[in-house]
Design an enzyme around this catalytic site. Structure first.
Site, PDB file in Angstrom:
ATOM      1  CG  LEU A  73       8.013   4.432 -17.272  1.00  0.00           C
ATOM      2  CD1 LEU A  73       9.043   5.180 -16.446  1.00  0.00           C
ATOM      3  CD2 LEU A  73       7.399   3.285 -16.485  1.00  0.00           C
ATOM      4  CG  HIS A  81      -0.348   7.682 -17.245  1.00  0.00           C
ATOM      5  ND1 HIS A  81       0.713   8.523 -17.013  1.00  0.00           N
ATOM      6  CD2 HIS A  81      -0.618   7.064 -16.073  1.00  0.00           C
ATOM      7  CE1 HIS A  81       1.074   8.420 -15.743  1.00  0.00           C
ATOM      8  NE2 HIS A  81       0.280   7.547 -15.153  1.00  0.00           N
ATOM      9  CG  MET A 117       5.648  12.016 -23.384  1.00  0.00           C
ATOM     10  SD  MET A 117       7.166  12.896 -23.859  1.00  0.00           S
ATOM     11  CE  MET A 117       7.938  11.698 -24.892  1.00  0.00           C
ATOM     12  CD  GLU A 118       0.082  11.013 -25.148  1.00  0.00           C
ATOM     13  OE1 GLU A 118      -0.171  10.030 -24.447  1.00  0.00           O
ATOM     14  OE2 GLU A 118       0.655  12.017 -24.692  1.00  0.00           O
ATOM     15  CG  ASP A 143       9.171   3.965 -45.263  1.00  0.00           C
ATOM     16  OD1 ASP A 143      10.141   3.243 -45.597  1.00  0.00           O
ATOM     17  OD2 ASP A 143       7.984   3.612 -45.391  1.00  0.00           O
TER      18      ASP A 143
END
Length: 156
Positions: free
Chosen positions: A74, A76, A110-111, A125
């Site tokens: 969701l 953008h 969110m970024e 990793d």
């Protein structure tokens, strides 16, 4: 109470931001990757077998910020105009901080979170072969600027 990401029937939806004017916005986030003292020493000495852990994590974080809408259904698609990812080796691991900037219709929290968490995953990793105890210990927003709700800074 109404939820912005649900329609009248309770179905998930993307919030329509078409009518909003683009404004300058920024968000910062932080994450911490905990690891054994021997792994911290290997990072400091540049002795991790897979190579330059911090350089790979920095690039992974920048790339992740730009790809957030591909990961979060969701979110953008916005113009990510600036991303800074800083990594600091500390006594018990690596502190990651990211700031993302845009001039768009919605924020970049969110970024910023995606940048620090993917950078953290990249560190895991790179060192998991020498340290099975490596842990992503935390990830959170530290500040945001711009938009309807204005500026906010996490209190320590």
């Amino acid at each position: 109470m109404s939820f912005t990401h649900l329609d009248e029937s309770g179905n998930a939806r993307m919030v329509d931001v078409t009518g909003k004017q683009p404004t300058v916005r920024a968000a910062s986030a932080r994450a911490f990757v905990a690891m054994a003292a021997e792994t911290v020493a290997a990072l400091r000495d540049g002795a991790v077998p897979k190579g330059d852990v911090l350089a790979v994590a920095r690039i992974a974080g920048i790339q992740a910020a730009k790809r957030t809408p591909e990961l979060l259904p969701l979110a953008h698609v916005i113009g990510v105009h600036g991303v800074v990812v800083d990594l600091q080796i500390q006594e018990s691991g690596v502190q990651i901080a990211a700031t993302v900037r845009t001039a768009d219709r919605t924020g970049v929290e969110m970024e910023a979170l995606t940048a620090v968490t993917v950078a953290a995953l990249s560190i895991v990793d790179m060192v998991k072969g020498i340290d099975r105890t490596v842990t992503i210990a935390e990830a959170f927003i530290t500040a945001k600027e711009g938009g309807r709700s204005g500026s906010w800074t996490r209190q320590a």
